[in-house]
Write an enzyme that holds these catalytic residues in place. Structure first.
Site, PDB file in Angstrom:
ATOM      1  CG  ASN A 145       4.445  -1.662   5.134  1.00  0.00           C
ATOM      2  OD1 ASN A 145       5.556  -1.973   5.537  1.00  0.00           O
ATOM      3  ND2 ASN A 145       3.483  -2.551   5.046  1.00  0.00           N
TER       4      ASN A 145
ATOM      5  CB  CYS B 171      -0.989  -0.014   1.168  1.00  0.00           C
ATOM      6  SG  CYS B 171      -0.291   0.221   2.815  1.00  0.00           S
TER       7      CYS B 171
ATOM      8  CG  ASP C 115      -5.111   5.221   2.913  1.00  0.00           C
ATOM      9  OD1 ASP C 115      -5.219   4.795   4.090  1.00  0.00           O
ATOM     10  OD2 ASP C 115      -4.095   5.788   2.490  1.00  0.00           O
TER      11      ASP C 115
ATOM     12  CB  CYS D 212      -3.694   1.650   6.913  1.00  0.00           C
ATOM     13  SG  CYS D 212      -3.509   3.155   7.886  1.00  0.00           S
ATOM     14  NE  ARG D 213      -4.549   1.431   1.574  1.00  0.00           N
ATOM     15  CZ  ARG D 213      -4.428   2.091   0.435  1.00  0.00           C
ATOM     16  NH1 ARG D 213      -5.339   1.970  -0.504  1.00  0.00           N
ATOM     17  NH2 ARG D 213      -3.375   2.879   0.235  1.00  0.00           N
ATOM     18  CB  SER D 214       0.355  -3.418   2.827  1.00  0.00           C
ATOM     19  OG  SER D 214       1.113  -2.427   3.469  1.00  0.00           O
TER      20      SER D 214
END
Length: 152
Positions: A11, A8, A122, A13-15
């Site tokens: 690095n 993401c 995001d 939140c999402r990934s």
């Protein structure tokens, strides 16, 4: 060993969520999962506290992860690279040295034909509900990815 990288922007939140979710669904003796960001804003940082909380609420501990930036050598290290949105996709593809590198990169939500919008939003500027929504999207896609990887 099959290696998978989740990417993401920062690095945090999402990934990290995708990393933790997929890792929890695959046998560690056959698969290696990691995550990275396209930007260097959070290198060395823990995941966002809301990502940690949502993962923990679902029985996954991601608090040990540390942010790192995507690098060209990741194309050599990883068999599959899943990105969270079009901007991440474009940033990773720009670093590809050849078609073999670029063939490894996919939007993570592409694996689910039932989802129309293929971009993981995001949640950074949102609420815990936004993180929960992202977790749900990623969990669904990671179920599909893990089944595909285990059956291949």
């Amino acid at each position: 060993m099959v290696s998978i990288l989740m990417v993401c922007l920062g690095n945090i939140c999402r990934s990290p969520l995708a990393h933790g979710i997929l890792e929890s669904k695959l046998p560690s003796d056959k698969f290696y999962v990691d995550s990275a960001g396209t930007a260097n804003y959070h290198v060395g940082d823990n995941p966002d506290h809301r990502s940690i909380a949502v993962a923990r609420a679902n029985g996954i501990n991601i608090s040990h992860q540390r942010g790192r930036q995507f690098k060209v050598s990741d194309f050599d290290t990883f068999d599959h690279i899943f990105v969270m949105d079009q901007s991440n996709f474009e940033n990773v593809i720009k670093l590809a040295r050849n078609t073999h590198d670029s063939s490894k990169v996919k939007l993570i939500l592409e694996v689910d034909p039932h989802i129309k919008d293929k971009h993981v939003p995001d949640p950074y500027y949102g609420t815990i509900k936004d993180f929960e929504h992202v977790y749900s999207l990623l969990d669904n896609s990671c179920n599909i990815i893990s089944k595909n990887l285990i059956n291949n």
